[in-house]
Design a protein around this motif. Structure first.
Motif, mmCIF file in Angstrom:
data_model
loop_
_atom_site.group_PDB
_atom_site.id
_atom_site.type_symbol
_atom_site.label_atom_id
_atom_site.label_comp_id
_atom_site.label_asym_id
_atom_site.label_seq_id
_atom_site.Cartn_x
_atom_site.Cartn_y
_atom_site.Cartn_z
ATOM 1 N N VAL A 1 -67.486 -44.214 30.567
ATOM 2 C CA VAL A 1 -66.822 -45.319 31.284
ATOM 3 C C VAL A 1 -66.186 -44.827 32.592
ATOM 4 N N GLU A 2 -66.407 -43.544 32.899
ATOM 5 C CA GLU A 2 -65.855 -42.928 34.107
ATOM 6 C C GLU A 2 -64.337 -43.045 34.144
ATOM 7 N N PHE A 3 -63.741 -42.650 33.044
ATOM 8 C CA PHE A 3 -62.281 -42.634 32.970
ATOM 9 C C PHE A 3 -61.787 -41.478 33.842
ATOM 10 N N PRO A 4 -60.734 -41.693 34.647
ATOM 11 C CA PRO A 4 -60.277 -40.636 35.570
ATOM 12 C C PRO A 4 -60.056 -39.296 34.853
ATOM 13 N N PRO A 5 -60.735 -38.242 35.296
ATOM 14 C CA PRO A 5 -60.688 -36.952 34.584
ATOM 15 C C PRO A 5 -59.284 -36.343 34.480
ATOM 16 N N GLY A 6 -58.437 -36.647 35.425
ATOM 17 C CA GLY A 6 -57.106 -36.021 35.416
ATOM 18 C C GLY A 6 -56.107 -36.686 34.474
ATOM 19 N N VAL A 7 -56.495 -37.742 33.831
ATOM 20 C CA VAL A 7 -55.539 -38.474 32.982
ATOM 21 C C VAL A 7 -55.723 -38.073 31.520
ATOM 22 N N ALA A 8 -54.642 -37.564 30.906
ATOM 23 C CA ALA A 8 -54.702 -37.164 29.489
ATOM 24 C C ALA A 8 -54.730 -38.414 28.599
ATOM 25 N N ILE A 9 -55.363 -38.265 27.455
ATOM 26 C CA ILE A 9 -55.529 -39.404 26.542
ATOM 27 C C ILE A 9 -54.961 -39.033 25.173
ATOM 28 N N HIS A 10 -54.047 -39.837 24.694
ATOM 29 C CA HIS A 10 -53.549 -39.634 23.325
ATOM 30 C C HIS A 10 -53.980 -40.812 22.467
#
Lengths: 277, 200
Positions: free
Chosen positions: B32-41
């Motif tokens: 989905v091309e989620f911004p690479p710099g954003v961490a996901i919990h």
């Protein structure tokens, strides 16, 4: 053809998956959820997971209709004319026609909600009640207990259709509800006629009905309150011939079952907590 | 170190594997091309089972905070069994919504627990439509039923659904406008909190 078919031999294609009672009983999540407030279980559009609950219940109704068809069909076949009069079998044949129509309606309602046949597991409790070797007990278990439950379920779904503004669901449930009232009346009429001179058999049949009713009240599934998924449809039950006393007694039984489920959940939670400490 | 974290770790009530879920989320994030710099919990509520489904996507202090019911990850035909394809679609929807939240178009959107039911389902449909176009298996009729329950069983609602499903881009203001159009805005607020399943 074999008489008295056990539930394990019901014919199903590869789409259907049978649920196992032990999966439910030994699922450690059950006790946790019973101890949590997940909101009122009564169907409404503002309840969490309203659409998924609706789909899941609709699929349960569909497999229930399949089993009701099989049960009524078996009653036409399992008994000779001395055990079950020809007129009774004619009533059961008419019921088969109704149940077959309900199966088709339920499949279309599943399509309407975006589900597929076999998307959820099938429990065969309903057919199990239709395996009693005494035709009077079988009629009491199926036509009074289970078709009575069907009145409650259809009335609940009809109300949900009205509340959500879904004309398809509301009309379909209303039409099926009308048939269920007739099925209960058939059960009551045949109970009266076949046990006219045998009060002991009548009492056994009514006791079997109470047992089946208790099974389907399990865990507070049915009752008079918002915490029950399915509401007791007193008005339609009266139309089907249940007395006020019978409805009150069922309501009390439902409250008792809900309370028992709560106590069991508390005990199970305490045990789980003790294990984890 | 992976930018995706999963709780609980380990799972104790269902045999789900946090590493498998994290890998799946990473995979979907790339898709989905989620911004690479954003961490996901991702917080999975393993106590919840079918049909108690639900998920929420918020962005808090630059971190994507995702909450999902265990029921969403469960095979409806096999209790307590992880269903990867179903999980893939739900994570795609969640990540697309979290990505929306990082954009200017959705900057005014309140947290998920404050969204109206009509707003939430319209946003979900916008995400499911995009996930389907990315190649995931999504059932249109299922999404339509979800939408109709909150927007009505009307031609106006169905037309609004079509727009959400097919929209290449939307804004939160557009979703609010759509809710006015279908009458969802006028509906009574929920009697129970929309995040009640999340409350323990």
């Amino acid at each position: 053809m074999k008489k008295m078919l056990p539930e394990s031999e019901l014919a199903r294609d590869e789409r259907f998956v049978r649920s196992k009672i032990e999966d439910r009983i030994f699922d450690p999540r059950g006790a946790r959820i019973a101890a949590r407030n997940t909101g009122p279980a009564k169907m409404a559009t503002d309840r969490p997971a309203a659409a998924e609950r609706s789909r899941s219940l609709m699929h349960g109704i569909f497999v229930g209709e399949v089993q009701a068809l099989e049960g009524a069909g078996r009653t036409c076949f399992d008994f000779d004319d001395t055990e079950a009069p020809f007129q009774l079998k004619l009533d059961m044949a008419r019921q088969c026609w109704d149940e077959a129509r309900h199966c088709e309606i339920s499949v279309k309602l599943g399509d309407h909600m975006g589900t597929e046949i076999g998307e959820y597991t099938e429990s065969t409790f309903l057919f199990a009640a239709a395996c009693n070797p005494d035709p009077v007990l079988r009629l009491c278990g199926v036509n009074r207990a289970l078709e009575g439950l069907a009145i409650d379920v259809f009335s609940t779904m009809k109300e949900f259709g009205g509340e959500s503004g879904d004309p398809v669901l509301e009309f379909c449930e209303d039409w099926m509800l009308a048939d269920e009232v007739t099925h209960v009346k058939m059960g009551s009429d045949w109970l009266r006629r076949l046990t006219d001179k045998d009060p002991e058999r009548r009492e056994r049949a009514l006791e079997f009905q109470r047992t089946v009713d208790s099974i389907f009240n399990l865990g507070g599934f049915r009752g008079d309150d918002e915490e029950n998924v399915v509401q007791l449809a007193r008005r339609f039950r009266e139309l089907a011939g249940f007395t006020e006393e019978e409805n009150d007694s069922l309501s009390a039984l439902a409250r008792e079952s809900t309370e028992q489920a709560r106590e069991m959940a508390e005990m199970a939670t305490a045990m789980l907590d003790a294990q984890s400490n | 170190m992976s930018r995706v974290t999963i709780t609980p770790d380990p799972f104790t009530l269902v045999p789900y594997d946090g590493a498998v879920i994290a890998a799946l989320v990473e995979d979907v994030a790339a898709m989905v091309e989620f911004p690479p710099g954003v961490a996901i919990h991702v917080d999975v509520d393993e106590e919840l089972f079918a049909p108690l489904t639900g998920h929420m996507s918020d962005v808090v202090d630059g971190l994507a905070e995702l909450w999902i019911s265990g029921a969403n990850l469960e095979d409806t035909r096999a209790p307590r069994t992880f269903a990867p394809e179903q999980a893939r679609l739900d994570f795609a929807v969640m990540l697309l919504r979290a990505k929306d939240r990082l954009s200017d178009e959705f900057a005014s959107a309140p947290p998920d627990r404050e969204l109206g039911r009509g707003e939430r389902v319209a946003w979900d449909v916008y995400a499911v439509g995009r996930a389907e176009r990315l190649g995931l298996t999504a059932r249109r009729q299922r999404a339509l039923y979800d939408f109709r329950l909150q927007h009505g069983f009307t031609d106006v609602a169905d037309a609004a659904f079509d727009r959400c499903w097919a929209a290449p881009s939307m804004t939160f203001a557009g979703i609010l406008e759509l809710c006015k159009e279908t009458g969802a805005t006028e509906r009574a607020p929920s009697k129970v909190p929309v995040d009640i399943l999340r409350q323990k």
